[in-house]
Design a protein around this motif. Structure first.
Motif, PDB file in Angstrom:
ATOM      1  N   LEU A   6       0.819  -1.210   0.000  1.00  0.00           N
ATOM      2  CA  LEU A   6       0.000   0.000   0.000  1.00  0.00           C
ATOM      3  C   LEU A   6       0.851   1.258   0.000  1.00  0.00           C
ATOM      4  N   GLY A   7       2.077   1.162  -0.521  1.00  0.00           N
ATOM      5  CA  GLY A   7       2.914   2.341  -0.641  1.00  0.00           C
ATOM      6  C   GLY A   7       2.542   3.157  -1.868  1.00  0.00           C
ATOM      7  N   VAL A   8       3.421   4.122  -2.193  1.00  0.00           N
ATOM      8  CA  VAL A   8       3.134   5.040  -3.297  1.00  0.00           C
ATOM      9  C   VAL A   8       2.973   4.287  -4.610  1.00  0.00           C
ATOM     10  N   SER A   9       3.916   3.385  -4.915  1.00  0.00           N
ATOM     11  CA  SER A   9       3.847   2.678  -6.190  1.00  0.00           C
ATOM     12  C   SER A   9       2.675   1.703  -6.217  1.00  0.00           C
ATOM     13  N   GLY A  10       2.357   1.080  -5.080  1.00  0.00           N
ATOM     14  CA  GLY A  10       1.219   0.168  -5.024  1.00  0.00           C
ATOM     15  C   GLY A  10      -0.100   0.880  -5.267  1.00  0.00           C
ATOM     16  N   LEU A  11      -0.263   2.036  -4.644  1.00  0.00           N
ATOM     17  CA  LEU A  11      -1.486   2.808  -4.857  1.00  0.00           C
ATOM     18  C   LEU A  11      -1.611   3.219  -6.318  1.00  0.00           C
ATOM     19  N   SER A  12      -0.498   3.655  -6.897  1.00  0.00           N
ATOM     20  CA  SER A  12      -0.508   4.086  -8.293  1.00  0.00           C
ATOM     21  C   SER A  12      -0.916   2.940  -9.215  1.00  0.00           C
ATOM     22  N   ALA A  13      -0.294   1.766  -9.014  1.00  0.00           N
ATOM     23  CA  ALA A  13      -0.604   0.619  -9.869  1.00  0.00           C
ATOM     24  C   ALA A  13      -2.049   0.169  -9.690  1.00  0.00           C
ATOM     25  N   ALA A  14      -2.523   0.143  -8.452  1.00  0.00           N
ATOM     26  CA  ALA A  14      -3.893  -0.306  -8.195  1.00  0.00           C
ATOM     27  C   ALA A  14      -4.902   0.594  -8.901  1.00  0.00           C
ATOM     28  N   ARG A  15      -4.712   1.893  -8.785  1.00  0.00           N
ATOM     29  CA  ARG A  15      -5.655   2.830  -9.408  1.00  0.00           C
ATOM     30  C   ARG A  15      -5.608   2.741 -10.927  1.00  0.00           C
ATOM     31  N   ALA A  16      -4.392   2.604 -11.462  1.00  0.00           N
ATOM     32  CA  ALA A  16      -4.257   2.523 -12.919  1.00  0.00           C
ATOM     33  C   ALA A  16      -4.943   1.274 -13.456  1.00  0.00           C
ATOM     34  N   LEU A  17      -4.713   0.138 -12.812  1.00  0.00           N
ATOM     35  CA  LEU A  17      -5.291  -1.114 -13.297  1.00  0.00           C
ATOM     36  C   LEU A  17      -6.807  -1.131 -13.131  1.00  0.00           C
ATOM     37  N   ALA A  18      -7.272  -0.604 -12.005  1.00  0.00           N
ATOM     38  CA  ALA A  18      -8.722  -0.531 -11.800  1.00  0.00           C
ATOM     39  C   ALA A  18      -9.364   0.394 -12.834  1.00  0.00           C
ATOM     40  N   GLY A  19      -8.661   1.479 -13.159  1.00  0.00           N
ATOM     41  CA  GLY A  19      -9.174   2.408 -14.148  1.00  0.00           C
ATOM     42  C   GLY A  19      -9.277   1.804 -15.533  1.00  0.00           C
ATOM     43  N   LEU A  20      -8.491   0.750 -15.762  1.00  0.00           N
ATOM     44  CA  LEU A  20      -8.540   0.052 -17.046  1.00  0.00           C
ATOM     45  C   LEU A  20      -9.544  -1.102 -17.043  1.00  0.00           C
ATOM     46  N   GLY A  21     -10.277  -1.231 -15.923  1.00  0.00           N
ATOM     47  CA  GLY A  21     -11.337  -2.229 -15.867  1.00  0.00           C
ATOM     48  C   GLY A  21     -10.990  -3.515 -15.154  1.00  0.00           C
ATOM     49  N   ALA A  22      -9.798  -3.609 -14.569  1.00  0.00           N
ATOM     50  CA  ALA A  22      -9.398  -4.830 -13.872  1.00  0.00           C
ATOM     51  C   ALA A  22     -10.032  -4.890 -12.479  1.00  0.00           C
TER      52      ALA A  22
END
Length: 465
Positions: A6-22
């Motif tokens: 749940l660090g900076v890079s984890g939050l970034s990746a989670a939001r990006a992937l969710a935004g792409l429909g994952a």
């Protein structure tokens, strides 16, 4: 998909992937206030989290995206392997998500920087040079801006200056950059990688698939060996940098000038002036090497010599990197709290003499004999702080027995002020009190920045009496 951390890079990746429909679940072994706050933010965005259990793989996971610090032997990754789920990092995610611009231009190429020390400074120098050439660029990756965010941003860039840690490279199997550089190589993070060979191999990944140039340190032969082992695209060149006069296909230093014998028409007989050594601030030897590496990557991208000069002149180093805090009673006080390992501390000590050295903290498995042996002649005294200070004290006793040592036991918030006062008692006019701890900071401080801030505050207090 599962995102680990749940660090900076984890939050970034989670939001990006969710935004792409994952469908994304973020797992983290912690369950403190910070984790709960971030989990709440993600929940409001429709992203699931699981706190207090970073070992169990969520059901149905086909891909795991890990934050850089998660060790390869984590149970979560063993579970992923057993389930046939791929494990990659945020850099690999960003690489796979690159896209052409709306005008049909290809995605911005990456100029990548890694090494044991100097990555952040070199990447920032490179970005400054690229901007001086009129290019739209950003310094991203391990330097602080999540690279996934930049790749998906609406702003379009001509080229990216990318800092990569060994952790990030380990989890980026598909990375193939325009040009990459390994600045230097010395033992570090061996508790994570398991061996020096594994650490070096992960650093060397920055060269695999390079298109134009593999930039190596001609004064550090191990970096050249990594180039030789790399599988690169046809036509990719090996470009060295050195603090000495350069040979063909190298950048180096001649009579106070940074010169290029790599990107010139007749590299056997001619060289091109890029900048003066005085254009590099501070002009410590290791920082000149950083500037040469940045210049080599920029020149590989086609940047003209004048932009190298202008970019270096415009560059200002970040705090806590060979940062002169003040001069008090003829003694200079220099903050290099970013020197968190022996390799960085050696470079910092080599820039000053005589030195009262403030050192210590978490050793991370390091040994200090070679560092002390090489630096003994420069030391006026030493002040030792932190959990593993005894290791440095023992090395001083073996290799610099005549150097006076102040060994400070306290680890509270006033420890740095006491260290600065002790150093002031050992120093005389013309000396430098140098905070170059050669250790990590987390035994006493949040990070190296807080440690440097404490040093600077103590120096200012000393200056005001």
């Amino acid at each position: 998909m599962t995102v680990a951390g749940l660090g900076v890079s984890g939050l970034s990746a989670a939001r990006a992937l969710a935004g792409l429909g994952a469908a994304v679940t973020v797992v983290d072994g912690g369950d403190g206030p910070a984790q709960r706050e971030r989990a709440g933010q993600l929940a409001a965005e429709g992203i699931g989290t699981r706190l207090g259990d970073g070992d169990t793989l969520p059901a149905g996971t086909e891909l795991v995206v890990t934050s850089p610090g998660w060790r390869p032997d984590s149970p979560l990754f063993a579970a992923a392997a057993a389930a046939g789920a791929e494990v990659i990092g945020d850099v690999e995610v960003a690489w796979r998500l690159r896209r052409p611009g709306p005008d049909g231009r290809p995605a911005a190429p990456w100029l990548a920087v890694t090494g044991t020390n100097g990555k952040t400074t070199t990447t920032a120098m490179l970005a400054s040079i690229l901007r001086a050439a009129g290019l739209r660029t950003a310094a991203v990756g391990n330097i602080g801006t999540p690279i996934v965010d930049v790749v998906l941003a609406e702003d379009r860039y001509d080229v990216l200056a990318v800092e990569l840690s060994s952790f990030q490279l380990h989890w980026a199997p598909g990375l193939r950059v325009h040009s990459g550089a390994v600045l230097n190589l010395a033992p570090d993070h061996l508790d994570w990688h398991g061996s020096m060979a594994a650490y070096a191999a992960d650093k060397g990944r920055v060269y695999h698939g390079n298109q134009v140039a593999c930039v190596y340190n001609a004064d550090d032969p191990v970096t050249e060996e990594l180039v030789r082992a790399a599988d690169v695209e046809e036509g990719c060149r090996a470009i060295g940098f050195t603090l000495s006069a350069p040979g063909p296909s190298e950048l180096g230093v001649v009579e106070g000038l940074l010169v290029d014998r790599a990107f010139v028409q007749d590299r056997r007989r001619t060289a091109r002036e890029l900048a003066e050594v005085s254009d590099v601030r501070p002009a410590a030897p290791h920082n000149i090497a950083n500037a040469l590496a940045a210049a080599a990557l920029a020149r590989a991208y086609g940047v003209p010599p004048a932009a190298v000069r202008d970019g270096l002149r415009a560059f200002r180093p970040d705090a806590h990197r060979i940062d002169l805090v003040a001069e008090v009673a003829g003694v200079s006080y220099v903050d290099d709290s970013k020197a968190t390992n022996t390799h960085a501390a050696r470079a910092s000590l080599a820039a000053y003499a005589p030195v009262v050295w403030i050192a210590g903290g978490l050793a991370k498995g390091a040994v200090f004999d070679e560092l002390v042996r090489e630096s003994a002649g420069r030391l006026r005294g030493a002040v030792l702080i932190g959990k593993d200070r005894h290791l440095i004290a023992e090395a001083l006793a073996r290799h610099a027995p005549d150097v006076p040592v102040a060994d400070l036991e306290r680890t509270d918030t006033g420890a740095m002020a006491e260290a600065v006062r002790a150093a002031a008692r050992l120093a005389g006019p013309g000396d430098t009190v140098l905070l170059a701890p050669a250790c990590a900071s987390m035994d006493m401080f949040t990070d190296y920045k807080q440690r440097g801030d404490a040093f600077a505050a103590a120096v200012r207090e000393l200056a005001t009496g």
